[in-house]
Scaffold this motif. Sequence first.
Motif, PDB file in Angstrom:
ATOM      1  N   HIS A  55     -37.464  38.205  11.701  1.00 60.54           N
ATOM      2  CA  HIS A  55     -36.323  37.619  12.880  1.00 60.54           C
ATOM      3  C   HIS A  55     -36.732  36.962  14.332  1.00 60.54           C
ATOM      4  O   HIS A  55     -36.088  36.160  14.569  1.00 60.54           O
ATOM      5  CB  HIS A  55     -35.063  38.730  13.280  1.00 60.54           C
ATOM      6  N   ASP A  56     -37.585  37.948  14.595  1.00 60.18           N
ATOM      7  CA  ASP A  56     -37.754  37.902  15.989  1.00 60.18           C
ATOM      8  C   ASP A  56     -38.898  37.061  16.629  1.00 60.18           C
ATOM      9  O   ASP A  56     -39.872  36.907  17.355  1.00 60.18           O
ATOM     10  CB  ASP A  56     -37.765  39.745  17.127  1.00 60.18           C
ATOM     11  N   GLY A  57     -39.750  37.127  15.210  1.00 60.19           N
ATOM     12  CA  GLY A  57     -41.433  36.240  15.792  1.00 60.19           C
ATOM     13  C   GLY A  57     -42.052  37.973  15.908  1.00 60.19           C
ATOM     14  O   GLY A  57     -42.017  38.862  17.060  1.00 60.19           O
ATOM     15  N   PRO A  58     -43.046  36.982  16.530  1.00 59.86           N
ATOM     16  CA  PRO A  58     -44.757  38.582  16.481  1.00 59.86           C
ATOM     17  C   PRO A  58     -44.560  39.508  17.365  1.00 59.86           C
ATOM     18  O   PRO A  58     -45.360  40.114  18.055  1.00 59.86           O
ATOM     19  CB  PRO A  58     -46.096  37.596  15.775  1.00 59.86           C
ATOM     20  N   GLN A  59     -43.958  38.343  18.793  1.00 54.24           N
ATOM     21  CA  GLN A  59     -43.651  39.145  19.966  1.00 54.24           C
ATOM     22  C   GLN A  59     -42.521  40.141  20.139  1.00 54.24           C
ATOM     23  O   GLN A  59     -42.999  40.811  21.115  1.00 54.24           O
ATOM     24  CB  GLN A  59     -42.743  37.558  21.166  1.00 54.24           C
ATOM     25  N   ALA A  60     -42.081  40.674  18.781  1.00 58.35           N
ATOM     26  CA  ALA A  60     -41.562  41.282  18.979  1.00 58.35           C
ATOM     27  C   ALA A  60     -42.050  43.033  18.735  1.00 58.35           C
ATOM     28  O   ALA A  60     -41.980  44.579  19.346  1.00 58.35           O
ATOM     29  CB  ALA A  60     -40.528  41.794  17.531  1.00 58.35           C
ATOM     30  N   LEU A  61     -43.451  42.798  18.906  1.00 58.81           N
ATOM     31  CA  LEU A  61     -44.907  43.935  18.756  1.00 58.81           C
ATOM     32  C   LEU A  61     -45.159  44.357  20.035  1.00 58.81           C
ATOM     33  O   LEU A  61     -45.519  45.010  20.407  1.00 58.81           O
ATOM     34  CB  LEU A  61     -45.815  43.792  18.053  1.00 58.81           C
ATOM     35  N   LEU A  62     -45.083  43.251  21.218  1.00 57.56           N
ATOM     36  CA  LEU A  62     -45.053  43.765  22.039  1.00 57.56           C
ATOM     37  C   LEU A  62     -44.506  45.003  23.222  1.00 57.56           C
ATOM     38  O   LEU A  62     -44.791  44.738  24.454  1.00 57.56           O
ATOM     39  CB  LEU A  62     -45.104  42.786  23.109  1.00 57.56           C
TER      40      LEU A  62
END
Length: 459
Positions: A55-62
């Motif tokens: 839903h949010d893309g891999p940038q959510a892991l930041l």
Amino acid sequence: MRLRRRVATSVAGAVVLFLLVQGLLVLAMVHEQEDELTDNAVAAEASRLAQRLGHDGPQALLDPQALGLPPRFQAWWLGADGQAWPAPAPTPLARLTPGPHRHSDARGEWHLMVTPLAGGRLVVAYDASQEEEKVHDFGLFMAALATLCAAAALALARRLANHAVAPLERVTALLARWAPDRPDEQAAPPRPLDEEAALLDAFARAQRHLERQLAGQQEHLANLRHELRTPLATLRTDLELLVEAAGAAPPDPARARRLQRALRLVDDLADTLSALPAPGAMGTTPSPTPATGVATAPRLALRACVQDAWDSLGDAPARAGLALHLDLPAERQVHADRHVLITLLRNLLGNALEHAAPARCTVRLAPGGGPPRLWVEDDGPGVPESDLPLLFERYWRGRLADAAPVAGRADERGLGLAIARQLANSQGLQLQAEAVQPHGLRLVLCWQAADVDENSTPA
């Protein structure tokens, strides 16, 4: 090694082995359950993060806090073009295939889940070092518990060994008291023996003791044979002279019968002495069996043997009031040793004389065909049904006689029927006792089919 120690070691070893196997199985089961629970937790977290990244893309892991990543969890997104979020993953993780994995390194014990996503893969890792330490602590606890149980098992095994070996020690002590060491048998100094060796040694001493006693009995028997032959020969000569003198005097049938009976008894005694085994041969002659000892014995007229046994009692039956009714056909014949059969019958008739008189004693054959069954039956007071199995026990004379012996009958030792059964067994015969209604006792002497010869002439 002593028998007690061997028993204790074996029992304790079996218990320790059981505890060891059981503990290892429990530890392996606990470790496997911990791994499965951790894998399930990692799989659930990977599924949640996959939905979030979708839903949010891999940038959510930041932002791990906004992502809600639990403690000791780490996550990476590895793109197909080589990009990695939030940072490059360790090299071993980059090569993992989709699915659950377990990995150990210097940092700890890791449980991983690799989940394919659009344009890359999600790698979720969990540090299970604390769970492994708990499993390790549980293993130490199990080892301590097993050690305590093994110590308790060893103590119980020693008590069990004492109970198991105690009967052997009691038997050894009884044998040692019955057949103690002799001075001439202690050539070598005694050495420590375990319980098994001590028991075998005691049995060996008992065997030597019995052999010495048997040798002494054989020597005594040889002396008895030697001492009795000369008096018997003199007695027979005197009886023959008395028979000749009685023939020259006025006839006295009663006296002549008594002299003839005395001659027969002397001959029976001489035959008995001749039949005794020679010194050194005792225990080597097999007992007679129906197939050998009895079937090859002389053929005897049964009625004549019963009459001779009755005559050997003299005038004692008349004084006691015992009457004989002999209901046997003169032609009935059996195989038997004459002296043994007459002795056996005399004991059966003597039993009626001692315990039934005044009474009537009937000697006849049991009805029916087949091998003969001789009944020696009296109408005396009889024996209770419960006491019939005890009649042939040595020294048993009945409950009243054992409790309060009758005056004037102290010579009755309760041996007559025991000796009679022993003689019957030696001839391959069977001797039984039955109650007679309304009162009385019946002694039954049974032959076998191979011991009967009805058509031959009597011996």
